[in-house]
Write an enzyme that holds these catalytic residues in place. Sequence first.
Site, PDB file in Angstrom:
ATOM      1  N   ARG A 282       2.457  -7.093   6.714  1.00 19.41           N
ATOM      2  CA  ARG A 282       3.906  -7.052   6.546  1.00 19.41           C
ATOM      3  C   ARG A 282       4.533  -8.115   7.439  1.00 19.41           C
ATOM      4  O   ARG A 282       4.050  -8.353   8.566  1.00 19.41           O
ATOM      5  CB  ARG A 282       4.466  -5.664   6.913  1.00 19.41           C
ATOM      6  CG  ARG A 282       4.268  -4.613   5.828  1.00 19.41           C
ATOM      7  CD  ARG A 282       5.155  -4.896   4.606  1.00 19.41           C
ATOM      8  NE  ARG A 282       5.021  -3.906   3.551  1.00 19.41           N
ATOM      9  CZ  ARG A 282       4.236  -4.028   2.483  1.00 19.41           C
ATOM     10  NH1 ARG A 282       3.486  -5.100   2.329  1.00 19.41           N
ATOM     11  NH2 ARG A 282       4.222  -3.089   1.551  1.00 19.41           N
ATOM     12  N   HIS A 330       4.424 -13.048  -1.375  1.00 20.12           N
ATOM     13  CA  HIS A 330       3.973 -11.652  -1.367  1.00 20.12           C
ATOM     14  C   HIS A 330       3.159 -11.330  -2.636  1.00 20.12           C
ATOM     15  O   HIS A 330       3.488 -10.425  -3.407  1.00 20.12           O
ATOM     16  CB  HIS A 330       5.185 -10.694  -1.251  1.00 20.12           C
ATOM     17  CG  HIS A 330       4.787  -9.310  -0.796  1.00 20.12           C
ATOM     18  ND1 HIS A 330       5.576  -8.536   0.009  1.00 20.12           N
ATOM     19  CD2 HIS A 330       3.671  -8.562  -1.039  1.00 20.12           C
ATOM     20  CE1 HIS A 330       4.993  -7.372   0.235  1.00 20.12           C
ATOM     21  NE2 HIS A 330       3.824  -7.381  -0.396  1.00 20.12           N
TER      22      HIS A 330
HETATM   23  P1  NDP Z   1      -4.485   1.397   5.771  1.00 15.95           P
HETATM   24  O1  NDP Z   1      -3.490   2.436   6.104  1.00 15.95           O
HETATM   25  O2  NDP Z   1      -5.745   1.796   5.107  1.00 15.95           O
HETATM   26  O3  NDP Z   1      -4.879   0.601   7.087  1.00 15.95           O
HETATM   27  C1  NDP Z   1      -3.971   0.267   8.079  1.00 15.95           C
HETATM   28  C2  NDP Z   1      -4.739  -0.187   9.305  1.00 15.95           C
HETATM   29  O4  NDP Z   1      -3.802  -0.563  10.309  1.00 15.95           O
HETATM   30  C3  NDP Z   1      -5.583   0.943   9.903  1.00 15.95           C
HETATM   31  O5  NDP Z   1      -6.787   0.457  10.393  1.00 15.95           O
HETATM   32  C4  NDP Z   1      -4.718   1.420  11.059  1.00 15.95           C
HETATM   33  O6  NDP Z   1      -5.412   2.021  12.133  1.00 15.95           O
HETATM   34  C5  NDP Z   1      -4.127   0.109  11.516  1.00 15.95           C
HETATM   35  N1  NDP Z   1      -2.930   0.348  12.327  1.00 15.95           N
HETATM   36  C6  NDP Z   1      -1.790   0.985  11.994  1.00 15.95           C
HETATM   37  N2  NDP Z   1      -0.948   1.036  13.044  1.00 15.95           N
HETATM   38  C7  NDP Z   1      -1.583   0.412  14.068  1.00 15.95           C
HETATM   39  C8  NDP Z   1      -1.267   0.161  15.397  1.00 15.95           C
HETATM   40  N3  NDP Z   1      -0.102   0.550  15.932  1.00 15.95           N
HETATM   41  N4  NDP Z   1      -2.163  -0.477  16.183  1.00 15.95           N
HETATM   42  C9  NDP Z   1      -3.363  -0.854  15.696  1.00 15.95           C
HETATM   43  N5  NDP Z   1      -3.734  -0.650  14.407  1.00 15.95           N
HETATM   44  C10 NDP Z   1      -2.857  -0.028  13.609  1.00 15.95           C
HETATM   45  O7  NDP Z   1      -3.705   0.323   4.892  1.00 15.95           O
HETATM   46  P2  NDP Z   1      -4.318  -0.744   3.878  1.00 15.95           P
HETATM   47  O8  NDP Z   1      -5.489  -1.378   4.483  1.00 15.95           O
HETATM   48  O9  NDP Z   1      -4.451  -0.141   2.549  1.00 15.95           O
HETATM   49  O10 NDP Z   1      -3.101  -1.785   3.811  1.00 15.95           O
HETATM   50  C11 NDP Z   1      -2.684  -2.465   4.967  1.00 15.95           C
HETATM   51  C12 NDP Z   1      -1.340  -3.107   4.747  1.00 15.95           C
HETATM   52  O11 NDP Z   1      -1.472  -4.241   3.911  1.00 15.95           O
HETATM   53  C13 NDP Z   1      -0.330  -2.234   3.999  1.00 15.95           C
HETATM   54  O12 NDP Z   1       0.296  -1.338   4.871  1.00 15.95           O
HETATM   55  C14 NDP Z   1       0.625  -3.249   3.450  1.00 15.95           C
HETATM   56  O13 NDP Z   1       1.669  -3.435   4.369  1.00 15.95           O
HETATM   57  C15 NDP Z   1      -0.207  -4.520   3.331  1.00 15.95           C
HETATM   58  N6  NDP Z   1      -0.400  -4.947   1.944  1.00 15.95           N
HETATM   59  C16 NDP Z   1       0.032  -6.198   1.577  1.00 15.95           C
HETATM   60  C17 NDP Z   1      -0.170  -6.644   0.311  1.00 15.95           C
HETATM   61  C18 NDP Z   1       0.230  -8.019  -0.076  1.00 15.95           C
HETATM   62  O14 NDP Z   1       0.199  -8.373  -1.244  1.00 15.95           O
HETATM   63  N7  NDP Z   1       0.590  -8.849   0.863  1.00 15.95           N
HETATM   64  C19 NDP Z   1      -0.823  -5.828  -0.701  1.00 15.95           C
HETATM   65  C20 NDP Z   1      -1.257  -4.551  -0.214  1.00 15.95           C
HETATM   66  C21 NDP Z   1      -1.047  -4.150   1.063  1.00 15.95           C
HETATM   67  P3  NDP Z   1      -6.254   3.373  11.921  1.00 15.95           P
HETATM   68  O15 NDP Z   1      -7.477   2.952  11.142  1.00 15.95           O
HETATM   69  O16 NDP Z   1      -6.564   3.808  13.293  1.00 15.95           O
HETATM   70  O17 NDP Z   1      -5.362   4.309  11.153  1.00 15.95           O
HETATM   71  C1  OXD Z   2       2.059  -3.890  -0.845  1.00 18.29           C
HETATM   72  C2  OXD Z   2       1.527  -3.782  -2.196  1.00 18.29           C
HETATM   73  O1  OXD Z   2       1.988  -2.922  -0.080  1.00 18.29           O
HETATM   74  O2  OXD Z   2       1.852  -4.658  -3.017  1.00 18.29           O
HETATM   75  O3  OXD Z   2       2.569  -4.959  -0.490  1.00 18.29           O
HETATM   76  O4  OXD Z   2       0.769  -2.846  -2.476  1.00 18.29           O
END
Ligand code: NDP
Ligand code: OXD
Length: 367
Positions: A282, A330
Amino acid sequence: MGRGRTTALVRQRFRLSFVVLLAILCASTIFLTKQNSAAGMSTTTTPDPTPIQVLYAGKPDLYPEYSHYLEQAFKDNNLNVDLMDNLSSSDPSAVDYIIYNPKSQLQDFSAFTNLKAVFSLRAGVDEEASNPTLRNKNIPLTRMVDPGLREGMVEYVVGHIMRYHLGIDNSWQQKTRGQWTPNAPPVLARQRTVGILGLGELGGSCADALVHLNFQVLGWSRTEKCQNGVDCYHGIEGLTKVLSRSDVLVLLLPNTTETQNIINETTLSQCKSGVYIVNVGRGSSIHEADLLKALKEGIVKGATLDVFQTEPLPRDHPFWKHPHVLITPHIAAKSRASTASTVIAKNIWRCEKNKPLLYVVDQKAGY
Ligand code: NDP
Ligand code: OXD
């Protein structure tokens, strides 16, 4: 004729008439059943279960594709579903489930008084989780965990890392200058370190792919994790270690109060000089003015940014003209109707069977 014999005869006749009557009854039932089924009328006495009402509130242009795959997935799961996409023609209080993208028209969930769950089509649910009309309902919100999304993200991340690793920009420049300069043997992946901030569904899959390519991979998460081939860190002291060792830093963090501006002047100063940054999580994770300063000072050599503090990226933003910043709008990864529909149908089936839903957002953690 004796009295006993007369009584036996009467009983026999009575039994006979009973049997005849029963036979007539059976025959007429069979006849009527045949007539009814010939006329297409149902003869079953148990009514069909009331169809489950599902509202698609995703992007309207994707509805034809989604409805095709959703109908198929509902059938595969034996779900009797009325799928609709038209808000104005449906009674909100009858809706059981909503398939949702916050970029759709639906912003106010107040009228949906009998909702059982909301299924986001996105992996990052920051907008959904902060919608007060949804939050106040206290009903489960799930995020999208989709094989199509995962595959797309792995390809994007590996592709952009390979661009930096192989020095592809340098080859372009040499070609433009008509220059033939064979370099010393290029650095191998095993000699490069990639740090992944956010080791979840997507970060974890990217880490696996990079390990297979022989990169040294470091992962950072909120809670303690263990993943094959990956040096795992967590917590704030863990972050410093990842920053100081990474040649490329990949951000796959959700937008929460804890992750906002996590890449700022202080954390950038802890990075290895000349680091490359790939942000696909993000935009809120990066303090953009601090990144521009770090690019100017050479702390950061290049950045590939798919997400931004403001989207679409404003036309006058300095990133547009920056020679070392690559911008994508994005699009790093998208949920695919073909695979996401299966995930949604499975979750509806689970909810209807009173089984715990998959991928429920932890409202407290914010992701
Ligand atoms: P998950 O919820 O599976 O993973 C999130 C990861 O971030 C976890 O490992 C989590 O830790 C870690 N995390 C969260 N908060 C913190 C923190 N404060 N400090 C350290 N680590 C932290 O999400 P996804 O992998 O499915 O997706 C990740 C992100 O990718 C989404 O939230 C979204 O914003 C983004 N995204 C972007 C897209 C794009 O097209 N650009 C498409 C899809 C997603 P823990 O394992 O301990 O919970
Ligand atoms: C996001 C998605 O989280 O496209 O950005 O899934």
